[in-house]
Every structure is written in C-alpha cells, then in structure tokens.
Enzyme design. Structure first.
Site, PDB file in Angstrom:
ATOM      1  N   LEU A 566       0.835  -1.208   0.000  1.00 34.59           N
ATOM      2  CA  LEU A 566       0.000   0.000   0.000  1.00 34.59           C
ATOM      3  C   LEU A 566       0.864   1.250   0.000  1.00 34.59           C
ATOM      4  CD1 LEU A 566      -2.640  -1.049   2.672  1.00 34.59           C
ATOM      5  CD2 LEU A 566      -3.141  -0.440   0.309  1.00 34.59           C
ATOM      6  N   ASP A 689       3.288  13.058  15.276  1.00 37.49           N
ATOM      7  CA  ASP A 689       3.633  12.895  13.864  1.00 37.49           C
ATOM      8  C   ASP A 689       2.395  13.105  12.991  1.00 37.49           C
ATOM      9  OD1 ASP A 689       5.324  12.424  11.746  1.00 37.49           O
ATOM     10  OD2 ASP A 689       5.274  10.239  11.905  1.00 37.49           O
TER      11      ASP A 689
HETATM   12  P1  ATP Z   1       5.109   7.612   8.733  1.00 35.89           P
HETATM   13  O1  ATP Z   1       6.026   6.466   8.772  1.00 35.89           O
HETATM   14  O2  ATP Z   1       5.688   8.817   9.319  1.00 35.89           O
HETATM   15  O3  ATP Z   1       3.765   7.277   9.248  1.00 35.89           O
HETATM   16  P2  ATP Z   1       3.819   7.499   6.200  1.00 35.89           P
HETATM   17  O4  ATP Z   1       2.512   7.761   6.853  1.00 35.89           O
HETATM   18  O5  ATP Z   1       4.078   8.148   4.911  1.00 35.89           O
HETATM   19  O6  ATP Z   1       4.950   7.965   7.183  1.00 35.89           O
HETATM   20  P3  ATP Z   1       3.264   4.690   6.569  1.00 35.89           P
HETATM   21  O7  ATP Z   1       2.497   5.009   7.791  1.00 35.89           O
HETATM   22  O8  ATP Z   1       4.217   3.570   6.630  1.00 35.89           O
HETATM   23  O9  ATP Z   1       4.059   5.958   6.059  1.00 35.89           O
HETATM   24  O10 ATP Z   1       2.240   4.418   5.426  1.00 35.89           O
HETATM   25  C1  ATP Z   1       2.649   4.206   4.109  1.00 35.89           C
HETATM   26  C2  ATP Z   1       1.458   4.228   3.212  1.00 35.89           C
HETATM   27  O11 ATP Z   1       0.673   3.069   3.421  1.00 35.89           O
HETATM   28  C3  ATP Z   1       0.516   5.375   3.461  1.00 35.89           C
HETATM   29  O12 ATP Z   1       0.901   6.484   2.729  1.00 35.89           O
HETATM   30  C4  ATP Z   1      -0.820   4.821   2.982  1.00 35.89           C
HETATM   31  O13 ATP Z   1      -0.928   5.016   1.600  1.00 35.89           O
HETATM   32  C5  ATP Z   1      -0.691   3.350   3.268  1.00 35.89           C
HETATM   33  N1  ATP Z   1      -1.387   2.990   4.512  1.00 35.89           N
HETATM   34  C6  ATP Z   1      -0.882   3.033   5.748  1.00 35.89           C
HETATM   35  N2  ATP Z   1      -1.775   2.600   6.664  1.00 35.89           N
HETATM   36  C7  ATP Z   1      -2.868   2.246   5.971  1.00 35.89           C
HETATM   37  C8  ATP Z   1      -4.153   1.718   6.328  1.00 35.89           C
HETATM   38  N3  ATP Z   1      -4.464   1.491   7.596  1.00 35.89           N
HETATM   39  N4  ATP Z   1      -5.055   1.504   5.367  1.00 35.89           N
HETATM   40  C9  ATP Z   1      -4.748   1.763   4.081  1.00 35.89           C
HETATM   41  N5  ATP Z   1      -3.568   2.259   3.674  1.00 35.89           N
HETATM   42  C10 ATP Z   1      -2.630   2.497   4.588  1.00 35.89           C
END
Ligand code: ATP
Ligand code: MG
Length: 920
Positions: A566, A689
């Site tokens: 994702l 964050d």
């Molecule tokens: P951080 O690590 O600071 O949170 P981030 O939010 O860009 O940075 P992740 O939280 O790892 O990174 O998420 C990466 C991507 O995965 C997100 O941008 C989103 O597109 C997808 N994602 C994360 N959580 C979910 C979820 N619960 N449902 C659907 N997509 C998700």
C-alpha cells in the site's frame, strides 16, 4: 620561577573556590540519591552548583529544573532546607511517592511538578509560600485530597493548575482579589469537585477559569460579576439555571458551558459581546430563540440538543412561548420545565399546560418543587381559566395584574410562602391561599403595591364562587414529567482499576478461558515455509491485545507480495491483507533499523497501549506480531488512502479535488481524533507525527488519524532518518524540533500546518517554490501579515480548486485565522484541541443527532470476534454517510466522554512518557 609559583597558587585558589561547595550540598545529595537519574543527567560533580539543571546564587541553590527526563524515584523529605529556592521543577517525569513538605519556602516563585506519579500532597502545601507565582501540579495520581486552606497564604499566586489531580470536596471560598489579588488563571478541570461556585469567584480577578469535567452544580449567576474573565470553561458539569447578564465581561473570549443543565434564554448580553471568539452551548436546556452570534464567533450551539423554540438562529418564538418563558423566568427557569417546554407550541404536550384549540386555558404547576415568584406575565394569557401553583415553595406576592384575566376562574397558590395582601379579583374567581403563613402580612421585603390592594380579611381562603369542579380536577392532574435525556445508553463496560494502572477493561466472555478466537484461513501461501493450516487462530489475550503469528500475516498478505504494497513510510512497508471472510487489514512491516531495540516486553507493552486507543477518528491498531527480527503491526484498512493523495496527488490518481466542505469535515474528524488522544481519562497522549499521510480516509471520506504513538517506537536519535525528515519536517513545532520538548501543543502546531495545507492546497515543504516560500508556515505568516492591506493576497493564497462563494470565503477566513493561531511560535499561544473542535464544528453543516444508540454504532464490543467487529464498524461508518458532514461522529462528539468508544488506560512507563499538559 616566581611566575610559575604564582601560576600554581592561582590554579590552586581557583580550584579551591570552584570546589567550595554549598551549604545545600547534603540536601542536594539526598535529592540525587532519591532520584533514579537517567544517563543524560550528570550530577557527578561534588559541587551541586555545578550540576546541569541546577543554578545557584551566592552559593545557595536557587533553581532546580529537571524536566522531561524520564526520571523515576522519589523526592527527599528535606527539600524544605533549600530556603533560597525560587524555581523547583520536575515536570514530566515518573517521580513517585509524596510531594514533601515545602512549607516555608518563602522565595519560591515557581513550583512545577505536573505529569508525574506523585501520590500525595502535604496538608500545608503552599504554607508560607508568599512569593509563589505559578504552581502546576496537574496530572498526578494523588490519592483524593482537597484544595488546602494554606493556599490562602500564597498571596502572590498568579497561576494555579490542579487539573486531573483527584481533587475532591468543594471549591473553597477564598478566591476574592482581597485574598489572592494576583490570581488570574485557575485550572481545576477533570477532578471530582462538588458543590457550587464559591461566592468569592464573583469578587476575584480571574481571567481564566477552567472547571470542566466534574460534578459542580448550582447557579452560574455570579459570573455576572467576574468582569475580568477572558476564558471560561464549565463544560461537563451539572450547573443549572440561566446565564446571567454578561454585559460587564468585556474581555470574554471563550464561553464554554457545553453539557450542563443550563436553562432560560441565551441573553443578548452574551450574543452581543464584542470580545467573544468561541461559544459552546451544546447539550443544555436553553430555551427561547436559537441565539444568533456575530460572524466572527465560532459557535457550537446544536439547536436540537437544547430546548429552543425554533432551530433558525434569531427566529422569534410564538408569543405564547415568550409569555410562558417569562413565567418560567420568575421561577428561575427550572430544569423540569425546560425539559418539557420545548418547541414552538405550548399546546403540544408542555408540562402543566392545557389548551382549548390553540388557547392556553390551564397552567397547572402544583407540586413541582418550584421556587421563585408568581410572574405578572400570566396576565398576558387572556384565555387562562385556571392557574394552579399550589404546594410549591413560591414566595413574593400575588401580582395585581392577575386580576385583569377576563376568563380566570381559579387561582390556587395554597401551601407556598406567599405574603402580602390578596388583590381584588372579580366575582366568580376562586382564590385559594391557605397554607401561606404570611399571607395578608408584610413579607420579608415589605411589598409595595403587589399585595397592597389586598383583602384585609383574616381568612386565608377566599372562595368567591363555586369552584368549577371539572376544571380544577383536570388541572390538578399531573402531566408526566419530561426528562432531559441527551443520550440513550446501554450498560457500559465495567471499569476496573489495577493497582498500578488505570485500566478500563471491557469484560470478555469466551468459552475458552479468557481468550477470544478468530479464525483466519490461509488463502494463498507463498512458500512451503510459510504454509499455514486453514483455520489457524489469532488469540486475543487477556488485556484485549491481539497477538498474530507471522505465518498468518504472511498468508493474508500473499507472502508480503509487491502487489499488496500500500505504501512505504519511515517505519517500513505497509501491505494490504485480507482475512478469509473478506475483511481487509493493513499490515505494517517495520524496518528493523527504524524500530528501537527496546526490550521485547517494553515494545509489547507500548503496542498494547496503542491497541486500546479506540475512537471513530483513530485508525484502530488491531494487533501485532513479534517474531525474531520481524515486528509487524496490523491496522484497520482504510480504503480511500491518505489525505495527501487526495490533497496533493488527485490529478495523478484521477480523482476530483476535495471541496471545501469535505476539507472542513476531514479537519474536524482529525481534530476530534486528536482531542480524544489529548483528553484521555487521566492523561494526554501526544501524537507527535500528525501529517496528511497519517490521515486516512474511509469510503465515506471520513478521516481517521493513524500512527499515533509510533514515534515512541523509533530509536532515540534516529528519528530524523531521511524518509521521516522528508515526510515530517514541515509539521514539527519549533520547540519540538529544537529542544525535543513535547506537549500537546506540538500536535496543535502540526494540525495548524495541515489546516494551512487544506486552505492553500500547498505542501508543508515544497521545494518547487521560490526559496522564500518553500516553508508553508513562513509563507502563510507573510501572507497573513499582508492580508489586511492586500485582500487579493489572501484570496490568491487559497487553493484555486476550492469553489469560492461568499459563504465559503467567510468559512476559509475563520479556518485561516485558526491555522495561524495553531502555528503560533510560542506553544502557550496555541489553542487546545477542544477549541479547534469547537471552531471547526461550528463551520460544518448542522449536526443531526442520530436516533440510533451510539454504542451500538461505534462501540467496541470485545464479545464479538474481530472480523465481525471490523465489519460492524465499517457498517456503522457506511451509515454515517447518510448523516451530514459535521456531526456524524455523534459518539465522538462528546469526545470527552471517552468511555463511550474507548478503553482509556494509564500504562506504567509508557503513559508517563506520553503524558503532557496544555492549556496554560
Ligand atoms: P510515517 O512512517 O511517518 O507514518 P507514512 O505515513 O508516509 O509515514 P506509513 O504510515 O508507513 O508511512 O504508510 C505508508 C502508506 O501506506 C501510506 O501512505 C498509505 O498510503 C498506506 N497505509 C498506511 N496505513 C494504511 C491503512 N491502515 N489503510 C490503508 N492504507 C494504509
Ligand atoms: Mg503513516
């Protein structure tokens, strides 16, 4: 030679001066040995005056400021001997045991011990502290205590915060400016205080008064005299009666009385206050017209949660309503009447009112426990035949005006405390006055006129004509009482407190010990080593946290296949997964380097905490897996992805840009989710964050905040690994970026940046912009500064994809101001999340309460297996689509009532490091 001797002598002298220690040394050594100092506090020098965070003057210790260092231990009992102390600060640590006797520290100006684990307060706290200006003790798990009398001795006190301190008893009556002349800020929120407002508040110089979230009751009439007030928060108490005349409160900016039992008309002296910025009147029993406030005021007055005659702000009520409300006014607007007397037609089942057609013929308010006086306004209801006010506690006289009622047949005021003469009624009117000891005598106030023309007969019953039996009998029948019911609630989960933590546990039931089982079929399995037998089980362990095996996660993500990715973030890669019944989940596979190498137990306990934070605007952390190097987190799946996709990448993704209403709704959802984090039962959780990639959207485009708490899992110092900096930097509050100081205000700052992004459609950091505009906050401030002179600058700054009509522009303007406010340089100047929720909710379409039980809709029921639970939430969110934007979060709406959707917890260790305070 002589020179070198001199040099040695000098060195010796210098050395001996520097090692000359202070008389405070034994106490400071005791302090050192009582505290479990962390590595970064070096108190090894023999001279305490050389210790970092300690300051001396004339070789006496004057300041100890050991804050936010995760220090455990206790304080020694002899701190009192540090008689030159001016500042004593240990806030945001985990120090336990009693606060020692500090009485007699006459020079102490600041005492700041908030957010620790202190368990008791000395009786004579504040005694002799004549220089004390600020005292912050909020958020400590003290055993119940009362505000000590010795507070009176702190005559220089300016600010006092005892929020969330387990205070019981009444608020003492010594807050007048005579006793505490400098006290301007008093924060006593979230305690167990009871009783009424002490009269001395009316003679105080308080500017900020926070009493929200406890059991206070009685009238708020003394607010009329609190003319210095700027911020007032009485939310979530049981105050009753009307709002007094507030015209003298010329600086009042915040007026929050949400969730009380206030009644009566919202006075023009409030609606007309020029200084007013935020008003919250929701969930009371206010009557009369829905108030209309100025455009610049953020208002939360959900008409349906009050008793207004009509929902349209400013629309006048039916004259019959006005008249009956002035009758109620003389009775002090009792809650009983307010709960029943709603809507614009008194003939529509109002308590005690009987009509013939649309004419009120009977007012029957006998035996209602009424106090106050008989209103002359009865005379305006020309159709009245019967007035029964018997068996109450009414006082005053019978107004002469009543004699003018042309159709009156019966006036029964028996068994009250009416005094004075009985006016001369026409023939055929039965006037019953028995049981009023002072009738025909001058009452306490020696009535003039009112009873003057009365009969001088000694008889207290004057029956001029036969009583019209039927009417009286009918009139004496009591109408069923209305109840001021805001919410229909089912039985709540049990609250269980463990000795070292405040844990609210939803009881489990299960045929299998304490575990709940969840079946997950191995849909497709990548390799033999990953093979997974169908119906392998995920166990919900005792505390409700979910441990999931790596095999299951491999199975449901198709062995972490590329096509299931994702996205990637600072902590690792997120995969889509699907349980056998089709329930979707998101699995975050943490990069080992991005996660601290904390002990397994600590990691587990931190995750356990996060799994318990449930709110409709938080992405639920459903479970986790720890297997060797593998650390995985399992989240509820959010089908519409992140806010950043919708805000910044809508073109690439062939979506439509978000309209302003949608943006507002998203902002409000986020604010509510974070407000919940900030106002958990006994503590605050800080997200740290917040950014658009951590705001995820459901199919209904309602938003949830994700990744709260994850920063805590990052290794110390590694926080700024490249990806994280890239994603996060533009959102960091300056004080957090520079000093690492974390309070809830860092989230407020980040939310401010997100609001700026929603308004402008620009990213927090945009390197494609000219150099001086790369940083959104800086650019925004510049535009804001020129906005008054250059109207175009403001309009040009708004995202061109927002359809700007006049109404939208006004709304953008308010959010613009709010965003600027949130990004104030000084944390203290930023609002708290409750304020943001208020402002945003006032801008969204009016909330329509749902008939359905919010618990049924959004509650977490641990009695059902996880996939069903997820389904249930999803279904409930589908339902929210049918509601309007502003308030589908009916359960989240009263988000301070956290028990509704959550399991607030106070974990040991973890909590304290999350704990902070705001609002000063
Ligand atoms: P951080 O690590 O600071 O949170 P981030 O939010 O860009 O940075 P992740 O939280 O790892 O990174 O998420 C990466 C991507 O995965 C997100 O941008 C989103 O597109 C997808 N994602 C994360 N959580 C979910 C979820 N619960 N449902 C659907 N997509 C998700
Ligand atoms: Mg994220």
């Amino acid at each position: 030679m002589a020179k070198s001797h001199l040099f040695i002598l000098l060195c010796f002298l210098l050395n001996s001066v520097s090692s000359q220690t202070t008389v405070d040394e034994p106490t400071m050594q005791a302090l050192k040995s009582h505290l479990n100092l962390t590595k970064d506090v070096d108190w090894s020098n023999p001279n305490p005056c050389k210790w970092p965070t300690v300051e001396c003057s004339n070789n006496r210790v004057t300041r100890i400021q050991l804050n936010n260092k995760a220090i455990r231990g206790t304080l020694p009992s002899n701190l009192q001997t540090l008689t030159e102390l001016t500042v004593l600060e240990f806030f945001m640590n985990q120090i336990s045991g009693p606060i020692p006797d500090l009485s007699g520290l006459t020079r102490l100006q600041t005492l700041n011990l908030h957010d620790n684990l202190f368990d008791s307060v000395p009786k004579n706290l504040f005694s002799g502290m004549v220089s004390l200006q600020e005292a912050y003790l909020e958020y400590n798990p003290f055993s119940p205590w009362e505000i000590p009398e010795s507070l009176k001795e702190a005559t220089s006190l300016q600010k006092l915060s005892l929020t969330g301190c387990n205070l019981t008893g009444k608020i003492p009556d010594f807050f007048s400016s005579q006793t505490l002349p400098s006290l301007t800020s008093l924060q006593l929120s979230q305690n167990l205080l009871q009783g009424e407002l002490p009269p001395s508040f009316g003679a105080s110089s308080l500017q900020k008064l926070y009493l929200n979230g406890q059991k206070l009751n009685g009238s708020v009439s003394l607010l009329q005299n609190m003319t210095s007030l700027i911020e007032l928060d009485l939310q979530g108490n049981a105050f009753s009666g009307p709002i007094p005349d507030l015209s003298g409160l010329e600086a009042l900016s915040l007026f929050n009385v949400r969730e009380n039992q206030l009644t009566g008309l919202v006075p023009p002296s409030l609606t007309g206050l020029k200084s007013l910025k935020t008003v919250n009147l929701t969930n009371n029993c206010f009557q009369g017209p829905t108030p209309e406030f100025g455009k610049s005021v953020a208002v939360d007055v959900i008409a349906k949660t009050n008793r207004f005659c009509l929902e349209t702000p400013g629309a006048p009520c039916d004259p019959r309503v006005d008249t009956l409300l002035s009758v109620a006014e003389s009775l002090g607007y009792p809650v009983k009447l307010a709960t029943s007397w709603k809507g614009n037609d008194p003939c529509d089942g109002w308590l005690g009112i009987t009509c013939s057609g649309s004419n009120v013929t009977v007012v029957n308010l006998g035996r209602q426990g009424l106090t106050g006086t008989i209103s002359p306004s009865f005379a305006k209801i020309a159709s009245l035949e019967t007035i029964n006010l018997s068996n109450n506690n009414l006082t005053g006289t019978i107004p002469n005006e009543l004699t003018t009622l042309p159709k009156l047949k019966t006036l029964d005021v028996s068994n009250n405390d009416i005094y004075g003469g009985v006016p001369k009624f026409g023939d055929g009117v039965a006037v019953v006055t028995s049981g009023n000891a002072n009738i025909n005598k001058d009452g306490p106030l020696s009535p003039d006129g009112g009873g003057g023309g009365g009969s001088k007969k000694s008889s207290s019953v004057k029956i001029i004509a036969p009583v019209v039996g039927g009417v009286v009998v009918a009139a004496l029948c009591l109408v069923g009482l209305g109840v001021c019911l805001y919410k229909k609630r089912r039985a709540r989960p049990a609250k269980v407190q463990s000795p070292n933590s405040h844990v609210v546990v939803h009881p489990h039931h299960s045929g299998d010990g304490d575990a709940i089982k969840l079946s997950v079929a191995a849909s497709s399995v990548g390799g033999s080593s990953n093979s997974q037998t169908p119906n392998s089980e995920i166990h919900v362990v005792e505390s409700g946290n979910l441990v999931i095996s790596i095999q299951v996660l491999r199975s449901v993500t198709n062995n972490f296949s590329e096509e299931n990715i994702l996205g990637k973030g600072g902590f690792g890669t997120v995969y889509r997964g699907e349980l056998h019944d089709g329930t979707k989940i998101a699995v975050k596979r943490m990069e080992p380097s991005a996660v601290s190498d904390k002990g397994l137990e600590e990691f587990k306990s931190e995750i356990t905490v996060l799994t318990k934070m449930r709110h409709r605007h938080l992405v639920a952390l459903l479970g986790y897996c720890l297997d060797g190097n593998e650390k995985l987190l399992v989240y509820e799946y959010m089908p519409q992805g992140t806010l950043s996709q919708h805000l910044f990448h809508w073109k690439e993704e062939e979506r439509k840009p978000l309209d302003w209403t949608r943006r507002l709704a998203i902002a409000l959802d986020v604010a509510r989710g974070v407000e919940y984090l900030h106002t958990l039962a006994h503590q605050s959780f800080i997200h740290r964050d917040l950014k658009p990639s951590n705001i995820l959207l459901g199919d209904d485009m309602r938003a949830k905040v994700s990744d709260f708490g994850l920063v805590r899992l990052a290794p110390e110092g590694k926080y700024s690994i490249e990806t994280r900096v890239a994603g996060t930097f533009g959102y960091l509050a300056p004080e957090y970026a520079v000093t690492g100081r974390v309070t809830t205000k860092v989230d407020i700052f980040s939310l401010g940046v997100i609001l700026m992004e929603l308004i402008t459609g620009r990213k927090a950091l945009d390197v494609t912009q000219p150099e001086d505009s790369v940083h959104l906050v800086t650019w925004f401030r510049r535009v804001a500064a020129s906005k008054d002179k250059d109207k175009d600058a403001f309009k040009n700054a708004i995202d061109p994809n927002i359809n700007l009509d006049e109404e939208t522009l006004a709304s953008v303007q308010i959010v613009w101001d709010l965003a600027g406010h949130c990004c104030a340089r000084e944390p203290i100047n930023r609002p708290d999340m409750g304020h943001i929720v208020n402002v945003l909710s006032s801008l969204t379409v009016q909330w329509k309460p749902s008939e359905a039980d919010p618990d049924d809709l959004y509650g977490i029921d641990y009695d059902v297996p996880l996939p069903q639970a997820v389904k249930k939430w999803q279904a409930s969110e589908g339902l929210s689509q049918t509601m309007d934007d502003s308030g589908s979060s009916s359960s989240a709406y009263g988000s301070r009532d956290n028990t509704q959707t959550s399991i607030p917890i106070r974990p040991s260790g973890f909590a304290a490091s999350f704990t902070s305070v705001d609002g000063r």
